[in-house]
Design a protein around this motif. Structure first.
Motif, PDB file in Angstrom:
ATOM      1  N   GLU A  46       2.132   1.929  -0.911  1.00  0.00           N
ATOM      2  CA  GLU A  46       3.133   1.117  -1.595  1.00  0.00           C
ATOM      3  C   GLU A  46       2.447   0.219  -2.623  1.00  0.00           C
ATOM      4  OE1 GLU A  46       6.941   1.085  -2.193  1.00  0.00           O
ATOM      5  OE2 GLU A  46       6.278   1.878  -0.263  1.00  0.00           O
ATOM      6  N   ASN A  47       2.853   0.367  -3.878  1.00  0.00           N
ATOM      7  CA  ASN A  47       2.313  -0.413  -4.995  1.00  0.00           C
ATOM      8  C   ASN A  47       0.817  -0.207  -5.209  1.00  0.00           C
ATOM      9  OD1 ASN A  47       2.567  -2.093  -7.212  1.00  0.00           O
ATOM     10  ND2 ASN A  47       2.084  -3.951  -6.056  1.00  0.00           N
ATOM     11  N   LYS A  48       0.380   1.006  -5.064  1.00  0.00           N
ATOM     12  CA  LYS A  48      -0.998   1.368  -5.399  1.00  0.00           C
ATOM     13  C   LYS A  48      -0.975   2.791  -5.951  1.00  0.00           C
ATOM     14  CE  LYS A  48      -5.482   0.489  -5.477  1.00  0.00           C
ATOM     15  NZ  LYS A  48      -6.046  -0.627  -6.270  1.00  0.00           N
ATOM     16  N   PHE A  49      -1.332   2.932  -7.242  1.00  0.00           N
ATOM     17  CA  PHE A  49      -1.182   4.209  -7.918  1.00  0.00           C
ATOM     18  C   PHE A  49      -2.449   4.578  -8.677  1.00  0.00           C
ATOM     19  CE2 PHE A  49       2.712   1.750  -7.900  1.00  0.00           C
ATOM     20  CZ  PHE A  49       3.654   2.617  -7.381  1.00  0.00           C
ATOM     21  N   SER A  50      -2.567   5.869  -8.958  1.00  0.00           N
ATOM     22  CA  SER A  50      -3.605   6.316  -9.874  1.00  0.00           C
ATOM     23  C   SER A  50      -3.062   7.464 -10.720  1.00  0.00           C
ATOM     24  CB  SER A  50      -4.865   6.766  -9.122  1.00  0.00           C
ATOM     25  OG  SER A  50      -4.648   7.993  -8.455  1.00  0.00           O
ATOM     26  N   LEU A  51      -3.478   7.480 -11.966  1.00  0.00           N
ATOM     27  CA  LEU A  51      -3.188   8.587 -12.869  1.00  0.00           C
ATOM     28  C   LEU A  51      -4.504   9.269 -13.201  1.00  0.00           C
ATOM     29  CD1 LEU A  51      -0.692   7.029 -15.462  1.00  0.00           C
ATOM     30  CD2 LEU A  51      -0.155   8.470 -13.504  1.00  0.00           C
ATOM     31  N   GLY A  52      -4.583  10.566 -12.946  1.00  0.00           N
ATOM     32  CA  GLY A  52      -5.778  11.326 -13.268  1.00  0.00           C
ATOM     33  C   GLY A  52      -5.518  12.229 -14.464  1.00  0.00           C
ATOM     34  N   LEU A  96       2.044  -0.639 -19.438  1.00  0.00           N
ATOM     35  CA  LEU A  96       1.579  -0.545 -18.050  1.00  0.00           C
ATOM     36  C   LEU A  96       0.544  -1.622 -17.734  1.00  0.00           C
ATOM     37  CD1 LEU A  96       1.411   0.856 -15.309  1.00  0.00           C
ATOM     38  CD2 LEU A  96      -0.223   2.472 -16.308  1.00  0.00           C
ATOM     39  N   LYS A  97      -0.370  -1.838 -18.644  1.00  0.00           N
ATOM     40  CA  LYS A  97      -1.392  -2.865 -18.415  1.00  0.00           C
ATOM     41  C   LYS A  97      -0.769  -4.257 -18.305  1.00  0.00           C
ATOM     42  CE  LYS A  97      -5.779  -4.658 -20.146  1.00  0.00           C
ATOM     43  NZ  LYS A  97      -6.823  -4.554 -21.202  1.00  0.00           N
ATOM     44  N   ILE A  98       0.253  -4.522 -19.128  1.00  0.00           N
ATOM     45  CA  ILE A  98       0.895  -5.838 -19.136  1.00  0.00           C
ATOM     46  C   ILE A  98       1.609  -6.127 -17.818  1.00  0.00           C
ATOM     47  CG2 ILE A  98       2.754  -7.177 -20.211  1.00  0.00           C
ATOM     48  CD1 ILE A  98       1.997  -5.798 -22.864  1.00  0.00           C
ATOM     49  N   ILE A  99       2.247  -5.107 -17.232  1.00  0.00           N
ATOM     50  CA  ILE A  99       3.047  -5.338 -16.017  1.00  0.00           C
ATOM     51  C   ILE A  99       2.242  -5.086 -14.744  1.00  0.00           C
ATOM     52  CG2 ILE A  99       5.204  -4.764 -17.182  1.00  0.00           C
ATOM     53  CD1 ILE A  99       5.097  -2.014 -15.864  1.00  0.00           C
ATOM     54  N   SER A 100       0.935  -4.880 -14.888  1.00  0.00           N
ATOM     55  CA  SER A 100       0.106  -4.579 -13.721  1.00  0.00           C
ATOM     56  C   SER A 100      -0.663  -5.807 -13.248  1.00  0.00           C
ATOM     57  CB  SER A 100      -0.893  -3.459 -14.046  1.00  0.00           C
ATOM     58  OG  SER A 100      -0.223  -2.241 -14.269  1.00  0.00           O
ATOM     59  N   GLU A 101      -0.764  -5.906 -11.942  1.00  0.00           N
ATOM     60  CA  GLU A 101      -1.599  -6.948 -11.351  1.00  0.00           C
ATOM     61  C   GLU A 101      -3.051  -6.500 -11.356  1.00  0.00           C
ATOM     62  OE1 GLU A 101      -1.035  -9.745  -7.498  1.00  0.00           O
ATOM     63  OE2 GLU A 101      -1.155  -7.583  -7.077  1.00  0.00           O
ATOM     64  N   GLU A 102      -3.252  -5.223 -11.053  1.00  0.00           N
ATOM     65  CA  GLU A 102      -4.574  -4.612 -11.134  1.00  0.00           C
ATOM     66  C   GLU A 102      -4.488  -3.435 -12.108  1.00  0.00           C
ATOM     67  OE1 GLU A 102      -5.970  -3.453  -7.307  1.00  0.00           O
ATOM     68  OE2 GLU A 102      -5.496  -5.375  -6.373  1.00  0.00           O
ATOM     69  N   PHE A 103      -5.469  -3.319 -12.984  1.00  0.00           N
ATOM     70  CA  PHE A 103      -5.494  -2.236 -13.961  1.00  0.00           C
ATOM     71  C   PHE A 103      -6.937  -1.910 -14.288  1.00  0.00           C
ATOM     72  CE2 PHE A 103      -5.486  -0.397 -18.191  1.00  0.00           C
ATOM     73  CZ  PHE A 103      -4.410   0.477 -18.155  1.00  0.00           C
ATOM     74  N   ILE A 156      -6.856   6.273 -14.086  1.00  0.00           N
ATOM     75  CA  ILE A 156      -6.289   4.948 -14.317  1.00  0.00           C
ATOM     76  C   ILE A 156      -5.716   4.449 -12.998  1.00  0.00           C
ATOM     77  CG2 ILE A 156      -4.583   3.605 -15.607  1.00  0.00           C
ATOM     78  CD1 ILE A 156      -4.673   5.867 -17.729  1.00  0.00           C
ATOM     79  N   LEU A 157      -6.296   3.388 -12.466  1.00  0.00           N
ATOM     80  CA  LEU A 157      -5.859   2.802 -11.204  1.00  0.00           C
ATOM     81  C   LEU A 157      -5.053   1.541 -11.512  1.00  0.00           C
ATOM     82  CD1 LEU A 157      -9.353   3.291  -9.791  1.00  0.00           C
ATOM     83  CD2 LEU A 157      -7.402   4.128  -8.515  1.00  0.00           C
ATOM     84  N   PHE A 158      -3.883   1.398 -10.864  1.00  0.00           N
ATOM     85  CA  PHE A 158      -3.073   0.224 -11.154  1.00  0.00           C
ATOM     86  C   PHE A 158      -2.144  -0.103  -9.994  1.00  0.00           C
ATOM     87  CE2 PHE A 158      -0.525   3.804 -12.518  1.00  0.00           C
ATOM     88  CZ  PHE A 158       0.773   3.461 -12.176  1.00  0.00           C
ATOM     89  N   SER A 159      -1.717  -1.355  -9.974  1.00  0.00           N
ATOM     90  CA  SER A 159      -0.650  -1.815  -9.077  1.00  0.00           C
ATOM     91  C   SER A 159       0.216  -2.774  -9.873  1.00  0.00           C
ATOM     92  CB  SER A 159      -1.221  -2.496  -7.829  1.00  0.00           C
ATOM     93  OG  SER A 159      -1.996  -3.625  -8.181  1.00  0.00           O
ATOM     94  N   PHE A 160       1.517  -2.735  -9.636  1.00  0.00           N
ATOM     95  CA  PHE A 160       2.436  -3.571 -10.395  1.00  0.00           C
ATOM     96  C   PHE A 160       2.311  -5.044  -9.998  1.00  0.00           C
ATOM     97  CE2 PHE A 160       4.982   0.494 -10.441  1.00  0.00           C
ATOM     98  CZ  PHE A 160       4.784   0.753 -11.796  1.00  0.00           C
ATOM     99  N   ASP A 161       2.539  -5.898 -10.963  1.00  0.00           N
ATOM    100  CA  ASP A 161       2.591  -7.334 -10.714  1.00  0.00           C
ATOM    101  C   ASP A 161       3.935  -7.637 -10.041  1.00  0.00           C
ATOM    102  OD1 ASP A 161       2.785 -10.098 -10.779  1.00  0.00           O
ATOM    103  OD2 ASP A 161       1.865 -10.267 -12.760  1.00  0.00           O
ATOM    104  N   LYS A 162       3.908  -8.121  -8.818  1.00  0.00           N
ATOM    105  CA  LYS A 162       5.135  -8.377  -8.062  1.00  0.00           C
ATOM    106  C   LYS A 162       5.974  -9.497  -8.672  1.00  0.00           C
ATOM    107  CE  LYS A 162       3.058  -6.772  -3.733  1.00  0.00           C
ATOM    108  NZ  LYS A 162       2.651  -7.136  -2.357  1.00  0.00           N
TER     109      LYS A 162
END
Length: 326
Positions: free
Chosen positions: A55-61, A90-97, A108-114
């Protein structure tokens, strides 16, 4: 006055109204990133992997024999009123990028900013449906989706070298009776690329089956491409009937609907769409090109396949088909 908002203003706009950019269910984000990568890199040969790790942890390969740098460089490009770069969003709305690259793959590893995204739920099956469609329309692309959130891992891989002919072949296979009238085209006319599969079913009074696409859009109400194909089909039949003096045949437009199978797609630049959600393609060159193409293909078929032509044309002979329903 300028159409280039400064970076601070753009970031603030994205964070206040993220759904304008990524959609209510976030599916548009993944769809847009795939399309953006292909457009910016001007390639179709790519492996695009979406991994929902938890949940809220993604990657794009991303992997490709071609250069993917133009897509990654979109982080540095300025957004305009005509073009928004989704990787930047995506970078703007991410907590981790984080972007990690090696010779074989970019990840590209990211999680959304809650604080920006309240609902972090991604519908895996809806996402799969959308990526399935994109793989059909980008025949050199490969798409892999992995979801590790549940008790068991969900995974789907999509790759259709035959393009939308996959759908056409399915429609033919699933039809009751064996369609004898069948025409296909896979090629370019001018700057547009076409895939067209047309056939007629032989079972009694079947409803039409029409599927059309323009670029990466499912034009559910047809439009220029479908209209051009139908106009070319009707024109060819009228020419054939006149040349062969088939006076008992009455060519009526409504007679072309029953048993009609059509799967078609066109790819080109600067298309105009109709409807609030691009339900139709409104492009005069596509209509004229497809009409001219289909007129020739259908005429060639009718002249070279006389027995099959006779089976198809019986629907226009009132003396043989007394029912007014058909």
């Amino acid at each position: 006055m300028t159409d280039l908002p400064n970076r601070t203003a753009f970031e603030e706009s994205v964070r206040k109204r993220p759904k304008m950019y990524i959609g209510d269910d976030h599916i548009r984000l993944f769809e847009g990133l795939f399309i953006e990568c292909i457009e910016l890199c001007q390639i179709e040969e790519i492996m695009f992997e979406i991994n929902i790790i938890r949940e809220n942890k993604f990657s794009l390969g991303l992997s490709s024999p071609h250069n993917l740098k133009p897509f990654l460089d979109s982080l540095l490009l300025e957004n305009t009123q005509f073009r928004i770069y989704l990787l930047k969003v995506l970078k703007i709305i991410s907590e981790e990028f984080e972007i990690a690259t090696n010779p074989a793959k970019t990840e590209i590893l990211f999680s959304f900013d809650k604080n920006v995204i309240n609902d972090l739920t991604i519908d895996y099956f809806k996402l799969s449906e959308k990526m399935h469609q994109l793989a059909l329309l980008n025949r050199k692309a490969e798409i892999l989706i992995i979801d590790k959130r549940g008790k068991y891992v969900n995974q789907n891989y999509y790759h259709f070298p035959q393009g939308v002919f996959y759908l056409f072949d399915r429609a033919i296979t699933e039809a009751l009776g064996n369609p004898e009238f069948k025409i296909t085209f896979d090629g370019e006319i001018g700057s547009n690329k076409y895939q067209i599969g047309l056939a007629y079913r032989t079972d009694w009074y079947p409803t039409p089956n029409v599927i059309s696409f323009a670029n990466d859009v499912h034009t559910i109400c047809g439009g220029s491409l479908v209209e051009g194909i139908l106009e070319g089909l009707i024109k060819a039949c009228r020419i054939y009937v006149k040349e062969n003096n088939l006076t008992t045949l009455k060519i009526r437009i409504k007679k072309f609907v029953n048993g009609f199978i059509l799967v078609c797609a066109v790819r080109g630049d600067n298309f105009i769409y109709g409807g609030n959600f691009k339900e139709t393609l409104e492009d005069t060159p596509v209509r004229e090109q497809s009409k001219q193409l289909m007129t020739k293909l259908v005429l060639d078929f009718l002249k070279s396949e006389k027995e099959k032509a006779d089976i198809f044309l019986w629907r226009f002979d009132p003396s043989k088909l007394m029912s007014k329903i058909f």
